[in-house]
Design a protein around this motif. Structure first.
Motif, PDB file in Angstrom:
ATOM      1  N   LEU A  97       0.826  -1.218   0.000  1.00  0.00           N
ATOM      2  CA  LEU A  97       0.000   0.000   0.000  1.00  0.00           C
ATOM      3  C   LEU A  97       0.848   1.251   0.000  1.00  0.00           C
ATOM      4  O   LEU A  97       2.035   1.232   0.303  1.00  0.00           O
ATOM      5  CB  LEU A  97      -0.963   0.022   1.185  1.00  0.00           C
ATOM      6  N   SER A  98       0.211   2.363  -0.363  1.00  0.00           N
ATOM      7  CA  SER A  98       0.821   3.688  -0.321  1.00  0.00           C
ATOM      8  C   SER A  98      -0.240   4.672   0.148  1.00  0.00           C
ATOM      9  O   SER A  98      -1.403   4.590  -0.259  1.00  0.00           O
ATOM     10  CB  SER A  98       1.324   4.082  -1.716  1.00  0.00           C
ATOM     11  N   VAL A  99       0.158   5.593   1.003  1.00  0.00           N
ATOM     12  CA  VAL A  99      -0.700   6.700   1.433  1.00  0.00           C
ATOM     13  C   VAL A  99      -0.051   7.965   0.902  1.00  0.00           C
ATOM     14  O   VAL A  99       1.155   8.161   1.063  1.00  0.00           O
ATOM     15  CB  VAL A  99      -0.820   6.748   2.974  1.00  0.00           C
ATOM     16  N   PHE A 100      -0.832   8.842   0.255  1.00  0.00           N
ATOM     17  CA  PHE A 100      -0.213   9.975  -0.432  1.00  0.00           C
ATOM     18  C   PHE A 100      -1.060  11.242  -0.328  1.00  0.00           C
ATOM     19  O   PHE A 100      -2.263  11.211  -0.092  1.00  0.00           O
ATOM     20  CB  PHE A 100       0.014   9.639  -1.916  1.00  0.00           C
ATOM     21  N   GLY A 101      -0.394  12.354  -0.535  1.00  0.00           N
ATOM     22  CA  GLY A 101      -1.035  13.648  -0.760  1.00  0.00           C
ATOM     23  C   GLY A 101      -0.760  14.054  -2.194  1.00  0.00           C
ATOM     24  O   GLY A 101       0.179  13.562  -2.821  1.00  0.00           O
ATOM     25  N   LYS A 102      -1.576  14.945  -2.742  1.00  0.00           N
ATOM     26  CA  LYS A 102      -1.400  15.330  -4.143  1.00  0.00           C
ATOM     27  C   LYS A 102      -1.737  16.794  -4.351  1.00  0.00           C
ATOM     28  O   LYS A 102      -2.561  17.374  -3.624  1.00  0.00           O
ATOM     29  CB  LYS A 102      -2.262  14.462  -5.062  1.00  0.00           C
ATOM     30  N   ALA A 103      -1.098  17.389  -5.347  1.00  0.00           N
ATOM     31  CA  ALA A 103      -1.379  18.757  -5.788  1.00  0.00           C
ATOM     32  C   ALA A 103      -1.279  18.764  -7.305  1.00  0.00           C
ATOM     33  O   ALA A 103      -0.216  18.484  -7.859  1.00  0.00           O
ATOM     34  CB  ALA A 103      -0.393  19.738  -5.165  1.00  0.00           C
ATOM     35  N   ARG A 104      -2.429  19.057  -7.975  1.00  0.00           N
ATOM     36  CA  ARG A 104      -2.452  18.949  -9.430  1.00  0.00           C
ATOM     37  C   ARG A 104      -3.217  20.121 -10.037  1.00  0.00           C
ATOM     38  O   ARG A 104      -4.439  20.197  -9.917  1.00  0.00           O
ATOM     39  CB  ARG A 104      -3.110  17.633  -9.851  1.00  0.00           C
ATOM     40  N   PRO A 105      -2.531  21.064 -10.670  1.00  0.00           N
ATOM     41  CA  PRO A 105      -3.229  22.112 -11.407  1.00  0.00           C
ATOM     42  C   PRO A 105      -3.765  21.561 -12.727  1.00  0.00           C
ATOM     43  O   PRO A 105      -3.355  20.491 -13.180  1.00  0.00           O
ATOM     44  CB  PRO A 105      -2.147  23.166 -11.631  1.00  0.00           C
ATOM     45  N   GLY A 106      -4.669  22.326 -13.343  1.00  0.00           N
ATOM     46  CA  GLY A 106      -5.221  21.900 -14.617  1.00  0.00           C
ATOM     47  C   GLY A 106      -6.357  22.788 -15.068  1.00  0.00           C
ATOM     48  O   GLY A 106      -6.355  24.002 -14.829  1.00  0.00           O
TER      49      GLY A 106
END
Length: 199
Positions: A97-106
């Motif tokens: 497993l992986s636990v993540f945060g994200k930031a994605r412009p678009g």
């Protein structure tokens, strides 16, 4: 000496195998729902994501989704939406497993209304009237999630995020407040479920 050499080879093989699993290309199909706050609607869409795990903690990814339904279904102000996002995800990755945060412009492209409808002649106009002619707005997706790895080559992922959209102005927003600046940001809860392959 022979035992040390064998132990070293086993160790290096294990490390190289772990390194191979930490990095690589990922392709996913997704099903998403966005609760469009300003339009008081729930949006359902499908799409795809391509990503690359650059290090054990950092990945880059791009996502494109299509939301085909009319909003709203009675007097349509937008007949469909296309959403494109590109950015990073950060978080520890373990064996399964992986636990993540994200930031994605678009961006989000609102298609025009399927048919003409009446807009009241006031200033500023309702946001729905500005979007009815078709409009592309900036987007910023901030959130996080969890990935599960059922096998070495597969993944299952759940994302929860706030999809911020920069709406045009002057306009009257959903709360019937007049926004007379150049534009304003509105938050939308976004949930995504995806399955994919790792290469």
């Amino acid at each position: 000496m022979r035992n040390v050499t064998i132990a070293t080879l086993i160790f290096l093989s294990t490390v190289m195998n772990a390194r191979a699993q930490e990095r690589g290309l990922e392709l996913s199909a997704l099903l998403g729902t966005t609760f469009q706050h300003e339009l008081d609607a729930t949006d359902l869409g499908i799409g795809g994501r391509i990503g690359y795990q650059a290090t054990p903690l950092l990945g880059v990814e791009g996502e494109l989704s299509f939301y085909p339904q009319d909003i709203p279904d009675r007097v349509t102000i937008t007949s469909s939406r296309i959403e494109g996002l590109f950015g990073i995800k950060v978080g520890p990755r373990f064996d399964w497993l992986s636990v993540f945060g994200k930031a994605r412009p678009g961006f989000v492209r609102f298609a025009g209304a399927g048919q003409p409808f009446a807009c009241i002649l006031i200033y500023p106009p309702p946001l729905s009237c500005l979007l009815a002619g078709g409009r592309t707005v900036l987007a910023l997706d901030l959130g996080g999630g969890i990935e599960l790895y059922p096998t070495d080559r597969s993944l299952v992922r759940v994302d929860v995020s706030d999809l911020l959209l920069r709406y045009p102005a002057p306009a009257i927003n959903r709360d019937r407040e007049a926004v007379t600046e150049d534009s304003f940001w509105g938050g939308n809860l976004k949930l995504t479920f995806s399955i994919g392959l790792r290469f």
